[in-house]
Motif scaffolding. Structure first.
Motif, PDB file in Angstrom:
ATOM      1  N   TYR A   1      71.399  47.670  47.919  1.00 34.95           N
ATOM      2  CA  TYR A   1      71.230  46.680  48.987  1.00 34.95           C
ATOM      3  C   TYR A   1      71.608  45.285  48.490  1.00 34.95           C
ATOM      4  O   TYR A   1      72.254  44.510  49.196  1.00 34.95           O
ATOM      5  CB  TYR A   1      69.781  46.661  49.462  1.00 34.95           C
ATOM      6  CG  TYR A   1      69.325  47.868  50.240  1.00 34.95           C
ATOM      7  CD1 TYR A   1      70.225  48.676  50.922  1.00 34.95           C
ATOM      8  CD2 TYR A   1      67.974  48.197  50.319  1.00 34.95           C
ATOM      9  CE1 TYR A   1      69.796  49.779  51.639  1.00 34.95           C
ATOM     10  CE2 TYR A   1      67.531  49.297  51.040  1.00 34.95           C
ATOM     11  CZ  TYR A   1      68.448  50.084  51.691  1.00 34.95           C
ATOM     12  OH  TYR A   1      68.012  51.177  52.407  1.00 34.95           O
TER      13      TYR A   1
ATOM     14  N   GLY B   1      66.908  42.656  47.984  1.00 36.39           N
ATOM     15  CA  GLY B   1      67.324  44.045  48.001  1.00 36.39           C
ATOM     16  C   GLY B   1      66.370  44.941  47.231  1.00 36.39           C
ATOM     17  O   GLY B   1      65.997  46.025  47.694  1.00 36.39           O
TER      18      GLY B   1
ATOM     19  N   TYR C   1      76.806  38.868  52.285  1.00 32.99           N
ATOM     20  CA  TYR C   1      76.228  38.172  53.434  1.00 32.99           C
ATOM     21  C   TYR C   1      75.800  36.756  53.060  1.00 32.99           C
ATOM     22  O   TYR C   1      76.076  35.783  53.769  1.00 32.99           O
ATOM     23  CB  TYR C   1      75.000  38.930  53.937  1.00 32.99           C
ATOM     24  CG  TYR C   1      75.289  40.066  54.867  1.00 32.99           C
ATOM     25  CD1 TYR C   1      75.723  39.845  56.172  1.00 32.99           C
ATOM     26  CD2 TYR C   1      75.106  41.383  54.460  1.00 32.99           C
ATOM     27  CE1 TYR C   1      75.972  40.890  57.034  1.00 32.99           C
ATOM     28  CE2 TYR C   1      75.347  42.443  55.320  1.00 32.99           C
ATOM     29  CZ  TYR C   1      75.783  42.195  56.601  1.00 32.99           C
ATOM     30  OH  TYR C   1      76.031  43.223  57.457  1.00 32.99           O
ATOM     31  N   THR C   2      75.099  36.652  51.951  1.00 31.33           N
ATOM     32  CA  THR C   2      74.490  35.372  51.607  1.00 31.33           C
ATOM     33  C   THR C   2      75.529  34.339  51.195  1.00 31.33           C
ATOM     34  O   THR C   2      75.372  33.150  51.462  1.00 31.33           O
ATOM     35  CB  THR C   2      73.416  35.583  50.514  1.00 31.33           C
ATOM     36  OG1 THR C   2      72.436  34.555  50.609  1.00 31.33           O
ATOM     37  CG2 THR C   2      73.987  35.607  49.117  1.00 31.33           C
TER      38      THR C   2
ATOM     39  N   ALA D   1      69.228  37.226  47.103  1.00 29.75           N
ATOM     40  CA  ALA D   1      69.778  38.416  47.758  1.00 29.75           C
ATOM     41  C   ALA D   1      69.468  39.666  46.953  1.00 29.75           C
ATOM     42  O   ALA D   1      69.070  40.700  47.507  1.00 29.75           O
ATOM     43  CB  ALA D   1      71.288  38.258  47.942  1.00 29.75           C
TER      44      ALA D   1
ATOM     45  N   LYS E   1      70.532  46.707  56.521  1.00 24.68           N
ATOM     46  CA  LYS E   1      69.523  46.593  55.475  1.00 24.68           C
ATOM     47  C   LYS E   1      69.890  45.476  54.500  1.00 24.68           C
ATOM     48  O   LYS E   1      69.022  44.727  54.033  1.00 24.68           O
ATOM     49  CB  LYS E   1      69.415  47.911  54.711  1.00 24.68           C
ATOM     50  CG  LYS E   1      68.882  49.061  55.517  1.00 24.68           C
ATOM     51  CD  LYS E   1      67.393  48.949  55.736  1.00 24.68           C
ATOM     52  CE  LYS E   1      66.856  50.232  56.352  1.00 24.68           C
ATOM     53  NZ  LYS E   1      66.969  51.383  55.458  1.00 24.68           N
ATOM     54  N   ALA E   2      71.181  45.367  54.171  1.00 16.09           N
ATOM     55  CA  ALA E   2      71.605  44.325  53.237  1.00 16.09           C
ATOM     56  C   ALA E   2      71.396  42.939  53.832  1.00 16.09           C
ATOM     57  O   ALA E   2      70.982  42.001  53.131  1.00 16.09           O
ATOM     58  CB  ALA E   2      73.073  44.519  52.862  1.00 16.09           C
ATOM     59  N   PHE E   3      71.668  42.789  55.120  1.00 17.89           N
ATOM     60  CA  PHE E   3      71.403  41.502  55.762  1.00 17.89           C
ATOM     61  C   PHE E   3      69.913  41.195  55.748  1.00 17.89           C
ATOM     62  O   PHE E   3      69.499  40.049  55.508  1.00 17.89           O
ATOM     63  CB  PHE E   3      71.926  41.518  57.197  1.00 17.89           C
ATOM     64  CG  PHE E   3      71.615  40.262  57.956  1.00 17.89           C
ATOM     65  CD1 PHE E   3      72.225  39.070  57.622  1.00 17.89           C
ATOM     66  CD2 PHE E   3      70.705  40.272  59.001  1.00 17.89           C
ATOM     67  CE1 PHE E   3      71.932  37.896  58.307  1.00 17.89           C
ATOM     68  CE2 PHE E   3      70.408  39.120  59.691  1.00 17.89           C
ATOM     69  CZ  PHE E   3      71.031  37.920  59.344  1.00 17.89           C
ATOM     70  N   THR E   4      69.104  42.221  55.979  1.00 22.15           N
ATOM     71  CA  THR E   4      67.654  42.049  55.882  1.00 22.15           C
ATOM     72  C   THR E   4      67.259  41.589  54.485  1.00 22.15           C
ATOM     73  O   THR E   4      66.418  40.704  54.317  1.00 22.15           O
ATOM     74  CB  THR E   4      66.945  43.373  56.216  1.00 22.15           C
ATOM     75  OG1 THR E   4      67.343  43.799  57.517  1.00 22.15           O
ATOM     76  CG2 THR E   4      65.436  43.218  56.162  1.00 22.15           C
ATOM     77  N   ALA E   5      67.877  42.187  53.454  1.00 21.59           N
ATOM     78  CA  ALA E   5      67.584  41.803  52.078  1.00 21.59           C
ATOM     79  C   ALA E   5      67.979  40.352  51.819  1.00 21.59           C
ATOM     80  O   ALA E   5      67.256  39.610  51.133  1.00 21.59           O
ATOM     81  CB  ALA E   5      68.322  42.727  51.113  1.00 21.59           C
ATOM     82  N   ALA E   6      69.123  39.922  52.367  1.00 24.40           N
ATOM     83  CA  ALA E   6      69.566  38.542  52.175  1.00 24.40           C
ATOM     84  C   ALA E   6      68.579  37.560  52.798  1.00 24.40           C
ATOM     85  O   ALA E   6      68.242  36.529  52.208  1.00 24.40           O
ATOM     86  CB  ALA E   6      70.962  38.355  52.771  1.00 24.40           C
TER      87      ALA E   6
ATOM     88  N   ALA F   1      74.191  42.616  49.934  1.00 22.87           N
ATOM     89  CA  ALA F   1      73.584  41.399  50.479  1.00 22.87           C
ATOM     90  C   ALA F   1      74.221  40.143  49.917  1.00 22.87           C
ATOM     91  O   ALA F   1      74.240  39.096  50.586  1.00 22.87           O
ATOM     92  CB  ALA F   1      72.080  41.394  50.174  1.00 22.87           C
TER      93      ALA F   1
END
Length: 309
Positions: free
Chosen positions: A18, A252, A25-26, A248, A232-237, A22
């Motif tokens: 993740y 994750g 994204y970040t 990030a 999920k990766a965006f959530t982790a970011a 992420a």
């Protein structure tokens, strides 16, 4: 409790994956404040690119020797798609209201997903990905599969390398300046377009590495795999602090460990028997996000995004 080390190890492996996604994204959000919802599909394309390189290998070629070439193939595919998306889909909308590039990102995500579904051979179902042969080994009371070692090594190396790049190199300082104030950075002679493309390329490269790790762990890749992993990766970011590279990765890992513990233990909590098991792991991931944002809206390590209002 004797299963706790194994659950933590499972969560760490999942969270490292993740975290790698992420970071893309970040970085993009930190510089251009764009939520690139097509990033999950860029991750997916990296997996198919790596698999294609493996198909081209001669019979009997060692998987250990093939992995560097697979990573290169996956990175090339992901970076090509990511930078093309920036140039032709996002750059024309850079001055538009934020809703326009967001909708564009969602549309691009669907286009990339359907493109693989239509044109990649046999992609209408999950495609087998090569896996290491050999038995799992024991480490500190946990069982580690050979394929899991890849992400456990790659994730911290990528994070540290990126942190050094951003803090020590001229291009990295240009990224920091562009993230802080792109107009002033441009006046100071920084090519902000090149910096933004670089951010997309680095994020796409890390997503491709995560895709190789995903394939080695799961033994297959599919055209749908980018959606939930990207989400999920965006959530982790967001969990770690949007715009924060180390946040990030931390987000994750926290998310992965939370999912693993919820899957392993929630069904054993009195009154919560119906909410345990793998079917509920995604629910608990977002419950964790909501709780963290209620208590600490800026994320675990804090946001690193300039206010351009």
């Amino acid at each position: 409790m004797h299963e706790l080390p194994q659950q933590l190890a499972n969560g760490l492996i999942l969270g490292a994956m993740y975290g790698l996604i992420a970071i893309g994204y970040t970085m993009v959000y930190g510089i251009v404040q764009l939520i690139n919802f097509a990033h999950g599909e860029i991750f997916m394309i990296g997996g198919f690119g790596a698999l294609t390189v493996y198909f081209w290998m001669p019979d009997g070629f060692s998987l250990l020797a093939a992995i560097p070439l697979m990573i290169i193939g996956g990175v090339v595919c992901s970076v090509a798609v990511g930078t093309a998306a920036e140039r032709f889909a996002y750059r024309p909308l850079r001055g538009a209201p934020r809703l326009a590039p967001l909708i564009t990102a969602i549309g691009l995500s669907l286009v990339l997903q359907q493109a693989i579904w239509m044109w990649y051979p046999d992609a209408k179902k999950d495609v087998s990905f090569p896996q290491f042969k050999g038995e799992a080994f024991e480490f500190l009371g946990t069982t580690i599969q050979p394929g899991d070692l890849f992400v456990l090594i790659a994730a911290p190396l990528c994070m540290v390398a990126l942190g050094l790049f951003v803090s020590k190199t001229r291009s990295g300082r240009g990224m920091q300046a562009t993230a802080q104030d792109p107009d002033t950075a441009k006046l100071m002679g920084i090519n902000t377009d090149r910096i933004i493309v670089m951010a997309f390329a680095i994020g796409a490269a890390f997503a491709a590495i995560a895709a190789v790790a995903y394939g080695l762990k799961q033994g297959q890749v599919g055209f749908r795999m980018g959606f939930i992993m990207g989400l999920k990766a965006f959530t982790a970011a967001v969990l770690g602090g949007i715009g924060n590279i180390y946040g990030a990765m931390l987000g994750g890992v926290v998310l992965g460990v939370a999912e693993s513990l919820a899957t392993g233990y929630m069904a054993e909590v009195p009154g919560m028997e119906l909410f345990g098991g793998g079917a509920w792991k995604d629910v608990w991931a977002f419950v964790l996000l909501i709780v963290v944002l209620l208590l600490r809206p800026q994320g675990l390590l804090g946001e690193r995004v300039a206010d351009r209002a």
